[in-house]
Scaffold this active site. Structure first.
Site: not given
Ligand code: AKG
Length: 306
Positions: A57, A141, A182
């Site tokens: 990331e 995300k 994540c």
């Protein structure tokens, strides 16, 4: 309805636990490129060359919501539409595409801050490249990392970022690969939807921290691997105690039975794992939860939270 997934075939996955991520974006990109080409050579002395390489990331900028707008690039990719990398305004996209092409591998290019020139929002975005350097998929995300554990860690991505609106995967000649970023790992719904859509493997670029990392990094990956019966993997930056954000590291690959196949420590490293469809098939036939789900019993609880 998703299309039929590619036949799952054995392949080698490489994760680059990237170090030296500083404030100089050009230097970050140069180093990432060198590491992609290094990873593509395979493990010494004669291990198999990887078919797919992943980066962590936020690999082109320091991690922190204040940095995202400064480092953000306009990507301009729309799912399902052909993308001309030559005309891209994103130097990171250009680097990733040319590195994938030069190495002749699939590349999940970690994530970068993206500024959408259409809506003006900034996203945390992962992009994927074929071995010919074509940009074939992206994921913004979905779940933003907004947490506050008093005395330990406070982080509010939503100060500068907007959450994505879609769940994404890409097809290779060896597997359908689901991807998230994540904090997305904490939401089993996202992994379940991709698993139901035929993903046999999931890879999430990530950057856990020194508070939640020790407790949850491995646990969440093994949980997603077992509850969806998929190969599950997360790729972290190396830990840099001179940086503003201390990443947990420990990039890893877990098989569908929950066994850890490869794990990095905290420094810069490249780890490799052989992805074997036999384990996937045996897990699913031995413990057939994928066909035992009771969607007829589960109500929609999305409005029920009390
Ligand atoms: O979920 C966590 O504990 C960490 C998440 C995170 O670091 C992120 O989403 O960037």
């Amino acid at each position: 309805m998703a299309s039929t997934a590619p036949t799952f075939k054995p392949f080698t996955l490489a994760l680059i636990q990237l170090g030296q991520i500083g404030s100089d974006k050009t230097a970050n990109l140069k180093h990432a490129r060198e590491m992609i080409l290094k990873a593509a050579k395979g493990p010494e002395p004669s291990g198999p060359k990887p078919d797919l390489i992943a980066l962590p990331e936020c690999f082109n900028s320091p991690y922190g919501h204040v940095h995202f707008p400064t480092y953000a690039e306009n990507i301009g990719y729309t799912a399902g539409q052909k993308y001309d990398v030559e005309k891209s305004e994103s130097e990171s996209v250009k680097m990733l595409s040319s590195a994938a092409k030069e190495a002749g591998v699939w590349l999940l290019g970690g994530s970068i801050p993206e500024k959408d020139s259409g809506d003006g929002n900034v996203y945390n975005t992962a992009t994927v490249y074929s071995p010919t350097g074509e940009l074939v998929a992206s994921h913004r995300k979905v779940h933003l990392f907004d947490i506050d554990i008093p005395g330990k860690i406070k982080f509010k991505e939503s100060e500068t970022l907007t959450g994505g609106e879609s769940i994404n995967y890409f097809d290779t000649e060896f597997a359908r690969i689901g991807f998230g970023i994540c904090y997305d790992v904490r939401f089993p719904e996202l992994a379940m939807i991709n698993a139901r859509r035929g993903c046999q493997v999931m890879i999430y670029p990530g950057a856990f921290n020194m508070t939640t990392g020790p407790l949850h990094w491995e646990l969440l990956q093994r949980a997603r691997a077992v509850d969806q019966q998929v190969y599950f993997s997360m790729c972290s930056p190396a830990r840099d105690l001179t940086a503003g954000y201390h990443a947990w590291g420990h990039s890893m690959v877990v098989d569908p039975m929950g066994k850890i196949l490869a794990e990095a420590d905290t420094e810069e490293d490249i780890i490799y794992a052989k992805i074997d469809p036999t384990v996937f098939n045996e897990a699913r036939s031995g413990i057939p939860v994928t066909t035992q789900r009771r969607f007829d019993v589960y109500p929609d609880v999305s409005k029920d939270f009390v």
